[in-house]
Design a protein around this motif. Structure first.
Motif, PDB file in Angstrom:
ATOM      1  N   ILE A 162     -10.242  -4.743 -11.403  1.00 18.63           N
ATOM      2  CA  ILE A 162     -10.759  -4.180 -10.416  1.00 18.63           C
ATOM      3  C   ILE A 162      -9.787  -3.209  -9.680  1.00 18.63           C
ATOM      4  CG2 ILE A 162     -11.493  -4.376  -7.875  1.00 18.63           C
ATOM      5  CD1 ILE A 162     -12.690  -7.161  -8.896  1.00 18.63           C
ATOM      6  N   ASN A 163      -9.929  -1.904  -9.543  1.00 19.81           N
ATOM      7  CA  ASN A 163      -8.811  -0.984  -9.153  1.00 19.81           C
ATOM      8  C   ASN A 163      -9.088  -0.745  -7.824  1.00 19.81           C
ATOM      9  OD1 ASN A 163      -7.935   1.462  -7.969  1.00 19.81           O
ATOM     10  ND2 ASN A 163      -7.278   2.292 -10.359  1.00 19.81           N
ATOM     11  N   MET A 164      -8.255  -1.200  -6.762  1.00 19.36           N
ATOM     12  CA  MET A 164      -8.111  -1.062  -5.394  1.00 19.36           C
ATOM     13  C   MET A 164      -7.066  -0.322  -4.904  1.00 19.36           C
ATOM     14  SD  MET A 164      -8.559  -5.294  -4.504  1.00 19.36           S
ATOM     15  CE  MET A 164      -9.494  -4.663  -2.830  1.00 19.36           C
ATOM     16  N   SER A 165      -7.361   0.965  -4.748  1.00 18.70           N
ATOM     17  CA  SER A 165      -6.632   1.973  -4.351  1.00 18.70           C
ATOM     18  C   SER A 165      -6.287   2.251  -2.679  1.00 18.70           C
ATOM     19  CB  SER A 165      -7.081   3.488  -4.753  1.00 18.70           C
ATOM     20  OG  SER A 165      -6.367   4.476  -4.362  1.00 18.70           O
ATOM     21  N   LEU A 166      -5.871   0.941  -2.337  1.00 15.48           N
ATOM     22  CA  LEU A 166      -5.705   0.817  -0.757  1.00 15.48           C
ATOM     23  C   LEU A 166      -4.491  -0.063  -0.732  1.00 15.48           C
ATOM     24  CD1 LEU A 166      -7.441  -1.991   0.830  1.00 15.48           C
ATOM     25  CD2 LEU A 166      -8.670  -1.092  -1.394  1.00 15.48           C
ATOM     26  N   GLY A 167      -3.901   0.030   0.766  1.00 16.95           N
ATOM     27  CA  GLY A 167      -2.613  -0.794   0.986  1.00 16.95           C
ATOM     28  C   GLY A 167      -2.942  -1.024   2.474  1.00 16.95           C
ATOM     29  N   LEU A 168      -3.481  -2.269   2.883  1.00 15.22           N
ATOM     30  CA  LEU A 168      -3.770  -2.516   4.331  1.00 15.22           C
ATOM     31  C   LEU A 168      -2.574  -2.981   4.851  1.00 15.22           C
ATOM     32  CD1 LEU A 168      -7.304  -3.928   3.947  1.00 15.22           C
ATOM     33  CD2 LEU A 168      -6.800  -1.480   4.540  1.00 15.22           C
ATOM     34  N   LEU A 169      -2.369  -2.541   6.027  1.00 17.42           N
ATOM     35  CA  LEU A 169      -1.133  -2.865   6.743  1.00 17.42           C
ATOM     36  C   LEU A 169      -1.513  -3.810   7.914  1.00 17.42           C
ATOM     37  CD1 LEU A 169       1.001   0.263   6.788  1.00 17.42           C
ATOM     38  CD2 LEU A 169       1.109  -1.876   4.989  1.00 17.42           C
ATOM     39  N   ASP A 170      -2.659  -3.373   8.463  1.00 19.83           N
ATOM     40  CA  ASP A 170      -3.111  -4.050  10.053  1.00 19.83           C
ATOM     41  C   ASP A 170      -3.892  -5.630   9.754  1.00 19.83           C
ATOM     42  OD1 ASP A 170      -5.388  -3.106   9.209  1.00 19.83           O
ATOM     43  OD2 ASP A 170      -5.552  -1.527  10.520  1.00 19.83           O
ATOM     44  N   GLY A 171      -4.389  -5.781  10.939  1.00 18.38           N
ATOM     45  CA  GLY A 171      -5.461  -6.793  10.877  1.00 18.38           C
ATOM     46  C   GLY A 171      -6.592  -6.836   9.965  1.00 18.38           C
ATOM     47  N   LYS A 172      -6.977  -5.816   9.470  1.00 13.58           N
ATOM     48  CA  LYS A 172      -8.017  -5.689   8.607  1.00 13.58           C
ATOM     49  C   LYS A 172      -7.460  -6.307   7.120  1.00 13.58           C
ATOM     50  CE  LYS A 172     -11.000  -2.280  10.275  1.00 13.58           C
ATOM     51  NZ  LYS A 172     -12.071  -3.135  10.898  1.00 13.58           N
ATOM     52  N   ALA A 173      -6.031  -6.417   6.915  1.00 12.11           N
ATOM     53  CA  ALA A 173      -5.740  -6.912   5.547  1.00 12.11           C
ATOM     54  C   ALA A 173      -6.051  -8.532   5.554  1.00 12.11           C
ATOM     55  CB  ALA A 173      -4.261  -6.885   5.757  1.00 12.11           C
ATOM     56  N   THR A 174      -5.738  -9.097   6.594  1.00 13.87           N
ATOM     57  CA  THR A 174      -6.195 -10.415   6.620  1.00 13.87           C
ATOM     58  C   THR A 174      -7.446 -10.938   6.212  1.00 13.87           C
ATOM     59  OG1 THR A 174      -6.397 -10.802   8.858  1.00 13.87           O
ATOM     60  CG2 THR A 174      -4.131 -11.089   8.030  1.00 13.87           C
ATOM     61  N   ILE A 182      -1.747  -7.095  -9.504  1.00  9.68           N
ATOM     62  CA  ILE A 182      -0.821  -6.306  -9.852  1.00  9.68           C
ATOM     63  C   ILE A 182      -0.390  -5.146  -8.908  1.00  9.68           C
ATOM     64  CG2 ILE A 182      -0.301  -4.412 -11.742  1.00  9.68           C
ATOM     65  CD1 ILE A 182      -1.963  -6.313 -13.795  1.00  9.68           C
ATOM     66  N   GLY A 183       0.617  -5.100  -8.401  1.00 11.51           N
ATOM     67  CA  GLY A 183       0.977  -4.183  -7.345  1.00 11.51           C
ATOM     68  C   GLY A 183       1.459  -2.999  -8.097  1.00 11.51           C
ATOM     69  N   VAL A 184       1.237  -1.797  -7.586  1.00 10.69           N
ATOM     70  CA  VAL A 184       1.645  -0.465  -8.205  1.00 10.69           C
ATOM     71  C   VAL A 184       2.104   0.469  -7.185  1.00 10.69           C
ATOM     72  CG1 VAL A 184       0.892   1.528  -9.663  1.00 10.69           C
ATOM     73  CG2 VAL A 184      -0.122  -0.897  -9.965  1.00 10.69           C
ATOM     74  N   VAL A 185       3.386   1.004  -7.678  1.00  8.90           N
ATOM     75  CA  VAL A 185       3.878   2.083  -6.824  1.00  8.90           C
ATOM     76  C   VAL A 185       4.364   3.219  -8.037  1.00  8.90           C
ATOM     77  CG1 VAL A 185       5.100   0.791  -5.420  1.00  8.90           C
ATOM     78  CG2 VAL A 185       6.314   1.324  -7.538  1.00  8.90           C
ATOM     79  N   SER A 186       4.482   4.376  -7.422  1.00  9.99           N
ATOM     80  CA  SER A 186       4.924   5.779  -8.178  1.00  9.99           C
ATOM     81  C   SER A 186       6.057   5.766  -8.702  1.00  9.99           C
ATOM     82  CB  SER A 186       4.260   6.898  -7.566  1.00  9.99           C
ATOM     83  OG  SER A 186       4.710   7.964  -7.992  1.00  9.99           O
ATOM     84  N   ASP A 187       6.590   6.089  -9.584  1.00 12.00           N
ATOM     85  CA  ASP A 187       7.877   6.269 -10.097  1.00 12.00           C
ATOM     86  C   ASP A 187       8.252   7.830 -10.423  1.00 12.00           C
ATOM     87  OD1 ASP A 187      10.512   6.597 -11.416  1.00 12.00           O
ATOM     88  OD2 ASP A 187       9.907   4.585 -12.311  1.00 12.00           O
ATOM     89  N   ALA A 188       8.828   8.620  -9.965  1.00 11.61           N
ATOM     90  CA  ALA A 188       9.217   9.933 -10.010  1.00 11.61           C
ATOM     91  C   ALA A 188       9.790  10.163 -11.296  1.00 11.61           C
ATOM     92  CB  ALA A 188       9.794  10.551  -8.726  1.00 11.61           C
ATOM     93  N   SER A 222      -1.605   5.793  -5.039  1.00  7.33           N
ATOM     94  CA  SER A 222      -3.068   5.658  -5.499  1.00  7.33           C
ATOM     95  C   SER A 222      -3.473   6.512  -6.951  1.00  7.33           C
ATOM     96  CB  SER A 222      -3.839   6.156  -4.532  1.00  7.33           C
ATOM     97  OG  SER A 222      -3.892   5.441  -3.363  1.00  7.33           O
ATOM     98  N   PHE A 223      -2.670   7.439  -6.992  1.00  6.46           N
ATOM     99  CA  PHE A 223      -2.762   7.929  -8.466  1.00  6.46           C
ATOM    100  C   PHE A 223      -1.995   7.322  -9.380  1.00  6.46           C
ATOM    101  CE2 PHE A 223      -3.518  11.361  -5.089  1.00  6.46           C
ATOM    102  CZ  PHE A 223      -4.760  11.409  -5.670  1.00  6.46           C
ATOM    103  N   ALA A 224      -0.855   6.763  -9.022  1.00  3.60           N
ATOM    104  CA  ALA A 224      -0.065   5.670 -10.103  1.00  3.60           C
ATOM    105  C   ALA A 224      -1.064   4.480 -10.307  1.00  3.60           C
ATOM    106  CB  ALA A 224       1.346   5.320  -9.507  1.00  3.60           C
ATOM    107  N   CYS A 225      -1.759   4.191  -9.266  1.00  6.33           N
ATOM    108  CA  CYS A 225      -2.516   3.074  -9.349  1.00  6.33           C
ATOM    109  C   CYS A 225      -3.684   3.392 -10.559  1.00  6.33           C
ATOM    110  CB  CYS A 225      -3.106   2.531  -8.246  1.00  6.33           C
ATOM    111  SG  CYS A 225      -4.085   0.971  -8.309  1.00  6.33           S
TER     112      CYS A 225
END
Length: 172
Positions: A16-28, A63-69, A110-113
């Motif tokens: 499951i690819n989840m192109s999102l990173g929630l920071l607020d109350g919705k995250a919980t 699996i958390g993903v970040v972009s690497d230049a 999201s594109f790295a993901c």
């Protein structure tokens, strides 16, 4: 949350690819369903582009993903031995299909993901449940390992009382 519940109830997805990173109350609100999904699927999630801790990226087992230049191609990645982020993938400017205009150029986690999802799918195809070993073995560079910062604490010969940091950001 409702979409994740629907996936859990009606689909047997391998990845499951989840192109999102929630920071607020919705995250919980999505933590419980993400934990249930992890029992039967691999979840790959983009980290928040702000760099702040985000859900579901930082949940154990995701699996958390970040972009690497420094990466130049969509099949390059670096495996990271960390509780927070496990993969750095290509997420620099790339031409992507869109719904208006038909294509455009963009970049970000999201594109790295999306690229990481393709890489993980290849690993699962070749090794099944032992996909992590394949990912470690094929990492572009040696696995990056993080150590606790307390092990390398530096004693300054002076006291810092006031600090100004630029640029300011909306998160501070």
């Amino acid at each position: 949350k409702e979409i994740l519940e629907l996936i859990y109830t009606h689909f047997d997805a391998d990845i499951i690819n989840m192109s999102l990173g929630l920071l607020d109350g919705k995250a919980t609100e999505i933590i419980d369903v993400c934990n249930r999904l992890l029992e039967k699927s691999i979840i790959i999630s983009a980290a928040s582009n702000s760099g702040m801790l985000s859900i579901p990226c930082y949940l154990p087992g995701v699996i958390g993903v970040v972009s690497d230049a420094s990466l130049r191609y969509s099949d390059e990645y670096v495996w990271i031995d960390s509780e927070a982020i496990q993969m750095a993938a290509y997420g620099e400017f790339q031409r992507v299909a869109w719904n208006g205009p038909e294509y455009f150029f963009s970049k970000g986690n999201s594109f790295a993901c999306a690229n990481a999802t393709g890489i993980v799918a290849q690993a699962v195809k070749e090794c099944g449940k032992n996909y992590q070993g394949w990912l470690i073995e094929h990492s572009k560079r040696d696995v990056i390992r993080f150590v606790e910062k307390e092990k390398y604490a530096i004693e300054l010969p002076y006291s810092v009382r006031k600090v100004v940091i630029f640029p300011f950001s909306k998160e501070t």
